[in-house]
Design a protein around this motif. Structure first.
Motif, PDB file in Angstrom:
ATOM      1  N   VAL A  87       0.844  -1.204   0.000  1.00  0.00           N
ATOM      2  CA  VAL A  87       0.000   0.000   0.000  1.00  0.00           C
ATOM      3  C   VAL A  87       0.877   1.251   0.000  1.00  0.00           C
ATOM      4  O   VAL A  87       0.651   2.196  -0.773  1.00  0.00           O
ATOM      5  N   LEU A 114     -12.899   8.082 -10.440  1.00  0.00           N
ATOM      6  CA  LEU A 114     -12.659   6.800  -9.759  1.00  0.00           C
ATOM      7  C   LEU A 114     -11.205   6.714  -9.304  1.00  0.00           C
ATOM      8  O   LEU A 114     -10.924   6.332  -8.163  1.00  0.00           O
ATOM      9  N   ILE A 117     -10.698   8.945  -6.289  1.00  0.00           N
ATOM     10  CA  ILE A 117     -11.303   8.384  -5.070  1.00  0.00           C
ATOM     11  C   ILE A 117     -10.399   7.290  -4.525  1.00  0.00           C
ATOM     12  O   ILE A 117     -10.109   7.230  -3.321  1.00  0.00           O
ATOM     13  N   LEU A 118      -9.911   6.403  -5.415  1.00  0.00           N
ATOM     14  CA  LEU A 118      -9.056   5.290  -4.971  1.00  0.00           C
ATOM     15  C   LEU A 118      -7.738   5.795  -4.369  1.00  0.00           C
ATOM     16  O   LEU A 118      -7.091   5.083  -3.617  1.00  0.00           O
ATOM     17  N   ALA A 120      -7.611   8.530  -2.530  1.00  0.00           N
ATOM     18  CA  ALA A 120      -8.014   9.328  -1.362  1.00  0.00           C
ATOM     19  C   ALA A 120      -7.796  10.820  -1.566  1.00  0.00           C
ATOM     20  O   ALA A 120      -7.411  11.533  -0.636  1.00  0.00           O
TER      21      ALA A 120
ATOM     22  N   THR B   2     -11.246   4.053   1.630  1.00  0.00           N
ATOM     23  CA  THR B   2     -11.098   4.569   0.267  1.00  0.00           C
ATOM     24  C   THR B   2     -11.402   3.515  -0.788  1.00  0.00           C
ATOM     25  O   THR B   2     -12.073   3.792  -1.788  1.00  0.00           O
ATOM     26  N   GLY B   3     -10.897   2.291  -0.555  1.00  0.00           N
ATOM     27  CA  GLY B   3     -11.092   1.212  -1.524  1.00  0.00           C
ATOM     28  C   GLY B   3     -12.562   0.860  -1.673  1.00  0.00           C
ATOM     29  O   GLY B   3     -13.060   0.665  -2.789  1.00  0.00           O
ATOM     30  N   ARG B   5     -15.131   2.793  -1.083  1.00  0.00           N
ATOM     31  CA  ARG B   5     -15.791   3.919  -1.797  1.00  0.00           C
ATOM     32  C   ARG B   5     -15.523   3.848  -3.288  1.00  0.00           C
ATOM     33  O   ARG B   5     -16.422   4.041  -4.112  1.00  0.00           O
ATOM     34  N   GLY B   6     -14.266   3.577  -3.643  1.00  0.00           N
ATOM     35  CA  GLY B   6     -13.893   3.526  -5.063  1.00  0.00           C
ATOM     36  C   GLY B   6     -14.645   2.434  -5.797  1.00  0.00           C
ATOM     37  O   GLY B   6     -15.236   2.673  -6.854  1.00  0.00           O
ATOM     38  N   VAL B   7     -14.652   1.235  -5.207  1.00  0.00           N
ATOM     39  CA  VAL B   7     -15.318   0.105  -5.869  1.00  0.00           C
ATOM     40  C   VAL B   7     -16.810   0.402  -6.005  1.00  0.00           C
ATOM     41  O   VAL B   7     -17.403   0.213  -7.080  1.00  0.00           O
ATOM     42  N   VAL B  94      -4.722   0.673  -1.795  1.00  0.00           N
ATOM     43  CA  VAL B  94      -5.776   0.295  -0.841  1.00  0.00           C
ATOM     44  C   VAL B  94      -5.609  -1.177  -0.493  1.00  0.00           C
ATOM     45  O   VAL B  94      -5.195  -1.964  -1.345  1.00  0.00           O
ATOM     46  N   PRO B  95      -5.912  -1.548   0.759  1.00  0.00           N
ATOM     47  CA  PRO B  95      -5.764  -2.961   1.126  1.00  0.00           C
ATOM     48  C   PRO B  95      -6.795  -3.849   0.431  1.00  0.00           C
ATOM     49  O   PRO B  95      -7.892  -3.388   0.074  1.00  0.00           O
TER      50      PRO B  95
END
Lengths: 296, 244
Positions: A87, A114, A117-118, A120, B2-3, B5-7, B94-95
Motif C-alpha cells: 500500500v 474513480l 477516489i481510490l 483518497a 477509500t477502496g 468507496r472507489g469500488v 488500498v488494502p
C-alpha cells in the motif's frame, strides 16, 4: 556529556533510489521470465527497459506495480518494499499499462474521478486536477463521453493522464506508444517529457529503439530476464563506435563499427559497391550481444 | 475506506446505467416460477401447513437474492479477463479487504433489489410477505455470504469458461435442491444430507421461517454465518493473492 555534532546540510541517510531491485526472480512454469535482476533508478531520471517481447520487461514492471508477486528478490519503490508494504509503495506510483484498461461503461470524467477516489484525493483537489489534466491532454470537450466511444489515440491519452491525477513521484509506462502512428507517438513523447519536467521519475519499457534513444537518460537492455547492458544511450553507442558500415555478403549483411567518421569512410571506400554508412543504434548493440533483434 | 468507496463508485455508476436491464433479469425467472409452480402446479397443494405459493415465495426470494448477489462474479470476471479494468483497483494504494468488501456490498445491493422484486411480484399473485427485521437481517447475511463467494470465485478462476462451470455445477443445482420449491424431507436420505452441506439450504430454512412468522432456527443461522465468514475470508485472501 557533549551533544553530538550536527551537520544540517548532510542528511543522515542518502535518499532512497526511486526504484531499487535486487536479485528479482519470477518463473512461469519452467520459464524464468525475470532471472536475478538487479536495478537502481535514481529519482529524476527517465529510464528505459529495452528488449524484445518476452525479455521480462512487463513482468518486472508488474512486480514493481504490485500486481505480480516475485518468486525471489527484493523490489522497492521510493524505499518501500512492494512485497511487505504494497500500500505504501503504491502511493508513490502511477502506472500506465501496456493495454488500454479503461472501463468502457464509465465516462472520461468518471474514469478520472474513480482514480482520484481510490487515491483518497479530497474532492476540490480531485476536480481541480481533473480539469487541469483534461485540458493538458486535449480531452476537455470529451469529459462526458463514455470511454467506449473514444478513438484509440484518445483512449491512450486518457490512460496516460489518469495516473498523473494523484501526482505520483514515479511513473511506470509499459510500451506506451505500441500500436500508435508516428504522429501520435511523437505527441506522446512530448507528453512524457513534460511529465518528467514536473519532477516525475519515469520508468518505461519499449521495443522501439528510437524511443529509448530519444527519451531516456539511461537504458537497461534486457534479454531473457537478465540485464545485459546498462548506461546512457550515447555512452553505449560510443563504446561500440558511433558509425556503422553495413556490408552485404553472401551470408547476409555484416556490420562494422567505427569511432571516427573518417575511418568509417575509408573502410566504406574499400568495402566496394552496396556498402552503406549510417549511425549506430541500440539495435546494433542488442544484435551484437544476443544475435537477435529487439523489434518484432 | 477509500477502496470500498472507489469500488462502490464504479459499480453504482454502471448499475445506474443498466438498472432497467437488471430489473428485467430480476423479474423474468421468478415470474415464470410463480406462473408454472404457483398457478400451474401448486394451486391446490398445501405444504408445511401453508398454501404452496406462500411456501414457495420465501424460497424464491432466497433463490433470487442468491442468483443476483452471486451474479457479480460474472461482472468481476469480465472486468478481470476481458476489459482488464480490475487492475485499476489492484494498482491503487488500498488494502485487499477493502476491494473485496466494496464488491461484496455491491453484490448485497443486487441481492436485496432482486429479493424486493420477488416480493412485489408475489403480491400480484396474492402472497403478501411480511417484512420483519429478522427477514431483512437474514437476507442481508445470505447475500453477504453469496456475494463473498462470488468475489472469491471470480478471483480464483483462471478463465471465463471456468466461471460458467461453477454456475452450472454449483449454483443451479443448489437453486433447485436446497428447499426453494419443496421441503428437504421429500428428498432421499443421502440427498438430504448433501443438501444440508450447502449454504442455500440454511438460508432457505431461516428466511422461510422468519417470513412465515415462525421461530427462526438458530442452528441454520449459525451455519449460514459460518459460511459467510469463510467465504468472506476466502474473498479477501483471493483478492490479496491477485494483488501483491
Amino acid at each position: 556529556m557533549a551533544e553530538p555534532a550536527v551537520h544540517p546540510k548532510t542528511p543522515p541517510h542518502p535518499p532512497p533510489a526511486a526504484v531499487e531491485v535486487r536479485g528479482l526472480v519470477k518463473c512461469y512454469g519452467t520459464t524464468r521470465a525475470v532471472d536475478g535482476l538487479d536495478l537502481a533508478v535514481p529519482g529524476g531520471e527517465i529510464y528505459g527497459f529495452l528488449g524484445p517481447n518476452g525479455a521480462g520487461k512487463t513482468t518486472t514492471l508488474r512486480i514493481l506495480a504490485g500486481v505480480t508477486r516475485p518468486d525471489a528478490g527484493v523490489a522497492r519503490v521510493a524505499g518501500d518494499d512492494v512485497a511487505t508494504d504494497p500500500v505504501a509503495a503504491k502511493r508513490h506510483l502511477g502506472v500506465v499499462s501496456q493495454h488500454v484498461n479503461l472501463d468502457p461503461d464509465l465516462t472520461v470524467f468518471e474514469s478520472l474521478e474513480l482514480h482520484g477516489i481510490l487515491h483518497a484525493m479530497p474532492r476540490p483537489t480531485r476536480w481541480r486536477r481533473i480539469e487541469e489534466l483534461l485540458a493538458f491532454a486535449g480531452l476537455a470537450d470529451r469529459a462526458g463521453s463514455l470511454c467506449r466511444t473514444l478513438s484509440g489515440g484518445l483512449k491512450r491519452r486518457l490512460t496516460i493522464i489518469r495516473p498523473l491525477l494523484h501526482d505520483p513521484r514515479i511513473l511506470f509506462l509499459d510500451e506506451p506508444t505500441a500500436g500508435l502512428d508516428p504522429g501520435a507517438r511523437r505527441r506522446l513523447w512530448d507528453l512524457i517529457r513534460s511529465v518528467h519536467r514536473r519532477g516525475v521519475t519515469v520508468l518505461l519499457t519499449t521495443h522501439y529503439i528510437e524511443e529509448a534513444e530519444f527519451l531516456c537518460h539511461r537504458v537497461g537492455i534486457l534479454d531473457r530476464g537478465r540485464l545485459i547492458e546498462e548506461g546512457g544511450p550515447r555512452d553505449l553507442l560510443e563504446k561500440l563506435g558511433e558509425h556503422a558500415v553495413d556490408v552485404p555478403t553472401e551470408d547476409g549483411t555484416r556490420t562494422r563499427f567505427f569511432r571516427s567518421r573518417e575511418t568509417a569512410l575509408a573502410f566504406l571506400k574499400r568495402a566496394g559497391a552496396g556498402a552503406t554508412l549510417r549511425r549506430t543504434n541500440l539495435e546494433d548493440l542488442f544484435l551484437l550481444r544476443t544475435g537477435r533483434r529487439v523489434g518484432p | 475506506m477509500t477502496g470500498v468507496r472507489g469500488v462502490l463508485y464504479r459499480e453504482l455508476r454502471i448499475y445506474r446505467r443498466r438498472w432497467l436491464k437488471h430489473l428485467a433479469s430480476y423479474t423474468v425467472s421468478p415470474l415464470l416460477f410463480l406462473v408454472v409452480f404457483g398457478w400451474g402446479l401448486g394451486r391446490h397443494v398445501e405444504l408445511d401447513g401453508t398454501g404452496y405459493l406462500a411456501f414457495m415465495v420465501p424460497g424464491l426470494v432466497t433463490m433470487a437474492a442468491m442468483t443476483q448477489s452471486y451474479g457479480t462474479a460474472t461482472e468481476i470476471n469480465i472486468a478481470r479477463f476481458y476489459w482488464r479494468i480490475f487492475e485499476e483497483f489492484q494498482m491503487a494504494p488500498v488494502p485487499a479487504w477493502q476491494i473485496a468488501l466494496g464488491e461484496v456490498l455491491y453484490g448485497m445491493l443486487r441481492g436485496f433489489a432482486a429479493a424486493g422484486a420477488v416480493i412485489v411480484l408475489a403480491r400480484l399473485f396474492g402472497v403478501r410477505l411480511p417484512l420483519s427485521p429478522a427477514t431483512v437481517g437474514l437476507v442481508g447475511l445470505h447475500t453477504f455470504a453469496f456475494a463473498s463467494a462470488a468475489v472469491a470465485a471470480a478471483m480464483l478462476v483462471r478463465s471465463h469458461a471456468d466461471q460458467g462451470h461453477i454456475n452450472t455445477f454449483f449454483i443451479v443445482p443448489m437453486s433447485f435442491l436446497c428447499g426453494t420449491f419443496f421441503p428437504l424431507s421429500r428428498l432421499p436420505g443421502w440427498a438430504e444430507t448433501v443438501a444440508y452441506a450447502l449454504p442455500l439450504t440454511h438460508s432457505s430454512l431461516a428466511i422461510r421461517a422468519a417470513s412465515l412468522g415462525r421461530a427462526v432456527p438458530l442452528a441454520n443461522v449459525a451455519v449460514l454465518a459460518g459460511f459467510a465468514a469463510a467465504f468472506f475470508g476466502l474473498a479477501v485472501w483471493s483478492v490479496r493473492r491477485a494483488t501483491a
